[in-house]
Design an enzyme around this catalytic site. Sequence first.
Site, short mmCIF file in Angstrom:
data_model
loop_
_atom_site.label_atom_id
_atom_site.label_comp_id
_atom_site.label_asym_id
_atom_site.label_seq_id
_atom_site.Cartn_x
_atom_site.Cartn_y
_atom_site.Cartn_z
N SER A 189 0.83 -1.22 0.00
CA SER A 189 0.00 0.00 0.00
C SER A 189 0.85 1.25 0.00
O SER A 189 0.39 2.32 -0.39
CB SER A 189 -0.87 0.08 1.26
OG SER A 189 -1.88 -0.83 1.21
N PRO A 223 -0.52 -2.37 8.28
CA PRO A 223 0.71 -2.51 9.10
C PRO A 223 1.66 -1.32 9.00
O PRO A 223 2.67 -1.29 9.67
CB PRO A 223 1.35 -3.77 8.51
CG PRO A 223 0.94 -3.75 7.06
CD PRO A 223 -0.45 -3.16 7.04
N LYS A 306 -13.01 3.78 -1.47
CA LYS A 306 -13.30 2.51 -2.13
C LYS A 306 -14.61 2.70 -2.90
O LYS A 306 -15.61 3.12 -2.32
CB LYS A 306 -13.48 1.37 -1.11
CG LYS A 306 -12.46 1.36 0.01
CD LYS A 306 -11.10 0.91 -0.45
CE LYS A 306 -10.06 1.20 0.64
NZ LYS A 306 -8.67 1.06 0.20
C1 SAM Z 1 -6.09 -1.26 3.61
S1 SAM Z 1 -5.63 -1.42 5.26
C2 SAM Z 1 -4.53 -0.11 5.50
C3 SAM Z 1 -3.16 -0.36 4.97
C4 SAM Z 1 -2.19 0.73 5.37
N1 SAM Z 1 -2.56 2.03 4.79
C5 SAM Z 1 -0.78 0.44 4.93
O1 SAM Z 1 -0.25 1.14 4.09
O2 SAM Z 1 -0.19 -0.51 5.46
C6 SAM Z 1 -7.06 -0.87 6.08
C7 SAM Z 1 -6.88 -0.77 7.58
O3 SAM Z 1 -7.97 -0.02 8.09
C8 SAM Z 1 -8.24 -0.49 9.39
N2 SAM Z 1 -9.56 -0.02 9.79
C9 SAM Z 1 -10.76 -0.29 9.23
N3 SAM Z 1 -11.74 0.34 9.92
C10 SAM Z 1 -11.13 1.03 10.91
C11 SAM Z 1 -11.58 1.88 11.95
N4 SAM Z 1 -12.88 2.15 12.10
N5 SAM Z 1 -10.67 2.43 12.77
C12 SAM Z 1 -9.36 2.17 12.63
N6 SAM Z 1 -8.88 1.37 11.67
C13 SAM Z 1 -9.74 0.81 10.83
C14 SAM Z 1 -8.08 -1.98 9.29
O4 SAM Z 1 -7.79 -2.54 10.54
C15 SAM Z 1 -6.91 -2.11 8.31
O5 SAM Z 1 -5.70 -2.28 8.99
#
Ligand code: SAM
Length: 355
Positions: A189, A223, A306
């Site tokens: 990402s 992560p 998204k």
């Molecule tokens: C696509 S991943 C993010 C990847 C990150 N940007 C990276 O570069 O490694 C989406 C993340 O959003 C988190 N997430 C989803 N809903 C959330 C919320 N309400 N509060 C905090 N984190 C959330 C998930 O746990 C997940 O780790």
Amino acid sequence: MKAAGHSLLAYCRPGFESECAQELAANDRRLASGGFARSERNSGFVEFVLPDPVQAQRFAEQVRWQDLTFARQLLRVMARIDDLPKSDRLGRLMPTIEAAGRRYRDAWIESPDSDAARELAGLCRSLNNALISNMKRAGLLEAESPWRLHVCLIDAQTAFIAEARCDASAEWRGGIPRLRFPSAAPSRSTLKLEEALLTLLDADEREAWLKPGMSAVDLGASPGGWTWQLVRRSIHVTAVDNGPMDPGLLDSGFVTHLREDGFRYRPATPVDWLVCDMVEQPRRVAALIGEWLAEGRCRFAVFNLKLPMKKRYDEVQLCRDTVLAALAATGRVAHWRARQLYHDREEITVFARSG
Ligand SMILES: C[S@@+](CC[C@H](N)C(=O)[O-])C[C@H]1O[C@@H](n2cnc3c(N)ncnc32)[C@H](O)[C@@H]1O
């Protein structure tokens, strides 16, 4: 050869031709130019046809590639050639290029991002070298020229010959910046945020707005691919996610990890940047970003939306309106730049700030 001269060519992600066409059509309505889109699903490009060359030029001058979300590139078509002979493709292209009566800073032979056209990469490379030699010999290259020539190979026999001003078009072949995955980054990402900062900001903005010592919040950080991009620029990050963060990032001294809900978290003091990659309904994310900007909790925001399965173009408009309306309510002007990046799939990435 079919003389064209009154159409534009936009490259897009395969499968998003309809959104790209909708976006060009919206600009066409705004300018009352009377054009229409020609597109084929999964081709990776849209041809937008104007009634005459004057309208095409006006459209090309008024519609900036930088302002489009679904187009990776926007070119003015000079001609479409449907019968490139295998034995001498350049011989067929050169007369049209010479007839344009222009000198070019550079010339790119490229193909759209479709499965079929990608197989033309080798042909593009070898033809490009020969084209540059031919153009040099014909005196058609000039380092100071503001123009770039584009030959877009659709298949081995068919090409659009097009051109664009270097300052008003994407500076990467096919509109795709080729980024190498940094091996120290915790997730792929990371390339999304890198591409966003590279394509949605210009060099001066990057220098002024991404300074060491600045502060950021990363919502949905785990992560840590996006956080890594900020830490690499010596920006202090509060990473909000219930998931784990990369241990190396936590050791950097630049990251505070909070296992909290990104929709409820608010910083005690304003930060420079908010970045957000939470997988959530786009309009919910847009409302959150609008609120942060309107309340002055951040100056700049980069966030991922998204897209739904249907009405994707409409959803983007709704999200844009949501952010702009939140800022308008506080008397501030919002700046919105959005793009479906090469590293985006069924999503777009937005840079927004309050003026
Ligand atoms: C696509 S991943 C993010 C990847 C990150 N940007 C990276 O570069 O490694 C989406 C993340 O959003 C988190 N997430 C989803 N809903 C959330 C919320 N309400 N509060 C905090 N984190 C959330 C998930 O746990 C997940 O780790």
